[in-house]
Design an enzyme around this catalytic site. Structure first.
Site, PDB file in Angstrom:
ATOM      1  N   GLY A  11       9.336   3.603  11.844  1.00 45.36           N
ATOM      2  CA  GLY A  11       9.011   5.014  11.637  1.00 45.36           C
ATOM      3  C   GLY A  11       9.839   5.687  10.562  1.00 45.36           C
ATOM      4  N   ASN A  13       9.064   6.347   7.532  1.00 44.25           N
ATOM      5  CA  ASN A  13       8.252   7.346   6.821  1.00 44.25           C
ATOM      6  C   ASN A  13       8.045   8.584   7.688  1.00 44.25           C
ATOM      7  OD1 ASN A  13       7.154   6.487   4.050  1.00 44.25           O
ATOM      8  ND2 ASN A  13       7.052   4.618   5.260  1.00 44.25           N
ATOM      9  N   ILE A  94      -8.292   1.936  11.656  1.00 43.45           N
ATOM     10  CA  ILE A  94      -8.747   3.169  12.306  1.00 43.45           C
ATOM     11  C   ILE A  94     -10.265   3.091  12.461  1.00 43.45           C
ATOM     12  CG2 ILE A  94      -8.855   5.682  12.102  1.00 43.45           C
ATOM     13  CD1 ILE A  94      -6.005   4.705  12.456  1.00 43.45           C
ATOM     14  N   ASN A 108      -2.671   7.488   4.418  1.00 41.68           N
ATOM     15  CA  ASN A 108      -1.905   6.287   4.725  1.00 41.68           C
ATOM     16  C   ASN A 108      -0.993   5.988   3.546  1.00 41.68           C
ATOM     17  OD1 ASN A 108      -1.143   3.862   6.125  1.00 41.68           O
ATOM     18  ND2 ASN A 108      -2.409   2.725   4.663  1.00 41.68           N
ATOM     19  N   HIS A 110       0.794   2.720   1.564  1.00 41.00           N
ATOM     20  CA  HIS A 110       0.799   1.260   1.439  1.00 41.00           C
ATOM     21  C   HIS A 110       1.923   0.892   0.477  1.00 41.00           C
ATOM     22  CE1 HIS A 110      -0.710  -2.808   1.192  1.00 41.00           C
ATOM     23  NE2 HIS A 110      -0.608  -2.734  -0.121  1.00 41.00           N
TER      24      HIS A 110
HETATM   25  C1  GRF Z   1       6.358   0.242   5.138  1.00 39.48           C
HETATM   26  O1  GRF Z   1       6.266  -0.861   4.262  1.00 39.48           O
HETATM   27  C2  GRF Z   1       5.199   1.155   4.851  1.00 39.48           C
HETATM   28  O2  GRF Z   1       4.832   1.137   3.491  1.00 39.48           O
HETATM   29  C3  GRF Z   1       4.108   0.548   5.655  1.00 39.48           C
HETATM   30  O3  GRF Z   1       4.735   0.155   6.861  1.00 39.48           O
HETATM   31  C4  GRF Z   1       6.087  -0.239   6.568  1.00 39.48           C
HETATM   32  C5  GRF Z   1       7.045   0.336   7.565  1.00 39.48           C
HETATM   33  O4  GRF Z   1       6.931   1.727   7.533  1.00 39.48           O
HETATM   34  N1  GRF Z   1       3.050   1.491   5.833  1.00 39.48           N
HETATM   35  P1  GRF Z   1       7.890   2.649   8.483  1.00 39.48           P
HETATM   36  O5  GRF Z   1       9.319   2.297   8.116  1.00 39.48           O
HETATM   37  O6  GRF Z   1       7.586   2.261   9.925  1.00 39.48           O
HETATM   38  O7  GRF Z   1       7.526   4.059   8.132  1.00 39.48           O
END
Ligand code: GRF
Length: 210
Positions: A11, A13, A94, A108, A110
Site C-alpha cells: 500500500g 501508493n 475489475i 490504476n 502500472h
Molecule cells: C507497485 O509496483 C505498483 O506500481 C503496482 O503495485 C506495486 C505495489 O504497489 N501497482 P503498492 O506499494 O502496494 O502501492
C-alpha cells in the site's frame, strides 16, 4: 469528493495518496480501503488510520467476510458515496459491472511505460525483470483509466526514469516506485479537482493546478 482505494500489498501508493490528502494537496477524503488480501500492509495501515476496510472479492478459501461484485458496487455507491476508485497495487481484474459504475472515474498505476511491459501477468517485479532483460534505457510509472482489461485504459500521466545496463530489477523497481509516489498523487489531485478534459479520440488531458 470521496475516494475508495483498492490495495493488495504494502500500500505504498495508498500511503502516498493519504499523505497528499493530509497535506491538502488532494482535496478529497478516503471513504474506504478495499482489498482482496485482508491481512496486507495497506489494510493494516487503513485500520490504523481509522479508515473503513472492505474485503473484495470473497477470498477463495471461503471465510465469512468478503463481498461479491454486486455488494461492492452497492457499498461504494450507496454506503460510502464514493466518487472515484483508485487502484493502488491492486492485482485482481475489475469486473465490467464495477468498471461501468465508475466511467472516467477509476484509475490504476502500472510500474512500466504502457503500452509496453503491460497486460495480464505483468505486475510488480515481473515488469522490472522484463525491462532489464529488454535492454531499454528508460522506464517509469503510468497512471491510466481502468477498462475491462489489464493496463489497456486511456493513459493519463507518465514519468520517466533511466535504466542502466548494470541495473538489477530491484534497482529499477526502487527508482520507479519513487516516481509512482509523485505522479499518482498529482493525477488523483487533478481527477478530484476536475482538471482533466478529454480529446475527441478518448485521450485525457491533465491540466496543472496554477
Ligand atoms: C507497485 O509496483 C505498483 O506500481 C503496482 O503495485 C506495486 C505495489 O504497489 N501497482 P503498492 O506499494 O502496494 O502501492
Amino acid at each position: 469528493p470521496s475516494l475508495a482505494v483498492f490495495v493488495s500489498g504494502s500500500g505504498s501508493n495508498f500511503k502516498a495518496i493519504h499523505a497528499a490528502i493530509l497535506e491538502g494537496k488532494i482535496k478529497a477524503e478516503i471513504a474506504a480501503v478495499v482489498s482482496d488480501v485482508p491481512s496486507c500492509g495497506g489494510v493494516q495501515y487503513a485500520q490504523a488510520c481509522g479508515i473503513p476496510t472492505l474485503t473484495y472479492p470473497i477470498p477463495k478459501k471461503g471465510g465469512s467476510e468478503g463481498l461479491n461484485v454486486e455488494q461492492i458496487v452497492e457499498a461504494l455507491k450507496v454506503k460510502h458515496s464514493v466518487d472515484y476508485v483508485i487502484l493502488a497495487g491492486y492485482l485482481k481484474l475489475i469486473p465490467s459491472s464495477l468498471v461501468a459504475a465508475y466511467p472516467r472515474a477509476m484509475l490504476n498505476i502500472h510500474p512500466g511505460l504502457l503500452p509496453s511491459f503491460g497486460g495480464k501477468g505483468m505486475y510488480g517485479e515481473r515488469v522490472h525483470k522484463a525491462v532489464v532483460a529488454s535492454g531499454v534505457r528508460f522506464t517509469g510509472p503510468s497512471v491510466h483509466f481502468v477498462d475491462e482489461e489489464f493496463d489497456t485504459g486511456a493513459i493519463l500521466a507518465q514519468r520517466v526514469v533511466p535504466v542502466y545496463p548494470t541495473d538489477t530489477a530491484k534497482d529499477v523497481a526502487a527508482r520507479v516506485l519513487k516516481q509512482e509516489h509523485v505522479v499518482y498523487p498529482e493525477a488523483v489531485a487533478a481527477l478530484v479537482d476536475g482538471r482533466i478534459t478529454w480529446r475527441d479520440d478518448g485521450i485525457p488531458i491533465m491540466w496543472s493546478a496554477h
